[in-house]
Write a protein that holds these residues in place. Structure first.
Motif, PDB file in Angstrom:
ATOM      1  N   ARG A  87       0.813  -1.207   0.000  1.00 24.71           N
ATOM      2  CA  ARG A  87       0.000   0.000   0.000  1.00 24.71           C
ATOM      3  C   ARG A  87       0.857   1.271   0.000  1.00 24.71           C
ATOM      4  NH1 ARG A  87      -4.090   1.485  -1.938  1.00 24.71           N
ATOM      5  NH2 ARG A  87      -4.464   3.093  -0.360  1.00 24.71           N
TER       6      ARG A  87
ATOM      7  N   GLU B 114       1.442   2.363  -3.509  1.00 25.80           N
ATOM      8  CA  GLU B 114       0.259   2.929  -4.169  1.00 25.80           C
ATOM      9  C   GLU B 114      -0.031   4.343  -3.659  1.00 25.80           C
ATOM     10  OE1 GLU B 114      -1.267   1.534  -6.681  1.00 25.80           O
ATOM     11  OE2 GLU B 114      -0.089  -0.316  -6.579  1.00 25.80           O
TER      12      GLU B 114
ATOM     13  N   ASP C 110       0.201   7.684  -6.074  1.00 24.77           N
ATOM     14  CA  ASP C 110      -0.949   8.580  -6.239  1.00 24.77           C
ATOM     15  C   ASP C 110      -0.573  10.018  -5.880  1.00 24.77           C
ATOM     16  OD1 ASP C 110      -2.627   6.580  -7.110  1.00 24.77           O
ATOM     17  OD2 ASP C 110      -3.653   6.319  -5.184  1.00 24.77           O
TER      18      ASP C 110
ATOM     19  N   SER D 284       2.027  -7.402  -9.948  1.00 20.48           N
ATOM     20  CA  SER D 284       2.149  -5.943 -10.055  1.00 20.48           C
ATOM     21  C   SER D 284       2.715  -5.566 -11.416  1.00 20.48           C
ATOM     22  CB  SER D 284       3.051  -5.394  -8.954  1.00 20.48           C
ATOM     23  OG  SER D 284       3.242  -4.002  -9.116  1.00 20.48           O
TER      24      SER D 284
END
Length: 280
Positions: free
Chosen positions: A26, A29, A33, A77
């Motif tokens: 996480r 990610e 972002d 991924s």
């Protein structure tokens, strides 16, 4: 801003990954972002670099298993991968050297791509002019265009940022080079003292514009320590780690009360090295 004008970034996460968890994934990610959302950067790759066995952390199992688990976790991924260089080193490697290793790899790769690019000569030019252009072209190629090379930045949690304050765990000059030459992307939580920690550190404050604090609004308290504790107690870790990682742990019976005693009484490699250098 067009993609060509954005700085390309490679996120590098160093650590034990003992074992890798959904939280580790996480982090990538969240950082991607955030960085893409600034409009200034474009994240092109994430790299997981498990520490070698010479780190000597309590409960640290073999790098062989930790690397395989990380590879299983990133199997599907499209942009995060595992690099084994750090884990294969005989001695513990400072984080600054790992960052430098990956930046130099990117620069070498960029230089190779430029040399492989065909150069077309216009017909009808004099031979001397063509030779001069060729000589100039060769010199140009020998000089890597670092402005076009992706930048490696260290991805971490707030705990790593705060560990900068632990005596002898980090060299002060390494901290300055990490935040100054590369930069940090630090995942924090609401109410975390990361900003205060930066304020209280002269080195971090000086390079505060190169430290990106990313708020984790959907909080996740998964940690490798808690995973190992659950395994020692025979409790389920399903949905806390990727299924392939859970299956691998169960197949090889990796974590137990015995494995947690590994390196007990052994001084952590950076503490041992930095303390010795400070006293010499």
């Amino acid at each position: 801003m067009e993609n060509s004008e954005k700085t390309e970034v490679v996120l590098l996460a160093c650590g034990s990954f003992n074992p890798i968890t959904n939280m580790h994934l996480r982090l990538f990610e969240l950082a991607k972002d955030y960085m893409n959302g600034t409009g200034k950067y474009r994240v092109i790759k994430g790299v997981i670099s498990p520490v070698g066995d010479a780190y000597k952390k309590k409960g640290l199992i073999s790098a062989h298993h930790r690397v395989i688990m990380a590879e299983l976790a990133t199997k599907n991924s499209e942009w995060v991968e595992v690099d084994t260089w750090e884990s294969l080193q005989k001695d513990w490697v400072e984080t600054l050297k790992v960052l430098r290793h990956h930046q130099e790899k990117l620069e070498a790769s960029s230089c190779d791509r430029q040399q492989d690019s065909p150069r077309l000569e216009r017909p009808g030019r004099k031979r001397k002019w063509a030779e001069q252009r060729q000589d100039f072209g060769q010199k140009e190629l020998l000089e890597p265009k670092t402005k076009d090379v992706p930048k490696v930045k260290l991805l971490c949690g707030a705990d790593l940022l705060e560990s900068f304050g632990v005596p002898n765990l980090w060299k002060s000059e390494d901290i300055t080079r990490i935040v100054g030459d590369y930069g940090l992307i630090c995942i924090t939580r609401a109410g975390n003292d990361a900003e205060k920690f930066i304020y209280e550190s002269d080195a971090l404050w000086k390079h505060r514009n190169n430290i990106h604090l990313v708020n984790e609004w959907i909080t996740n308290d998964i940690s490798s320590t808690k995973i190992r504790r659950a395994l020692r107690r025979g409790q389920s870790i399903r949905y806390l780690v990727p299924d392939l990682v859970r299956e691998y742990i169960e197949k090889h019976d990796l974590y137990s009360p015995e494995s947690e005693e590994r390196n007990v009484g052994v001084v952590l490699a950076p503490l041992q090295k930095n303390t010795a250098e400070a006293n010499s």
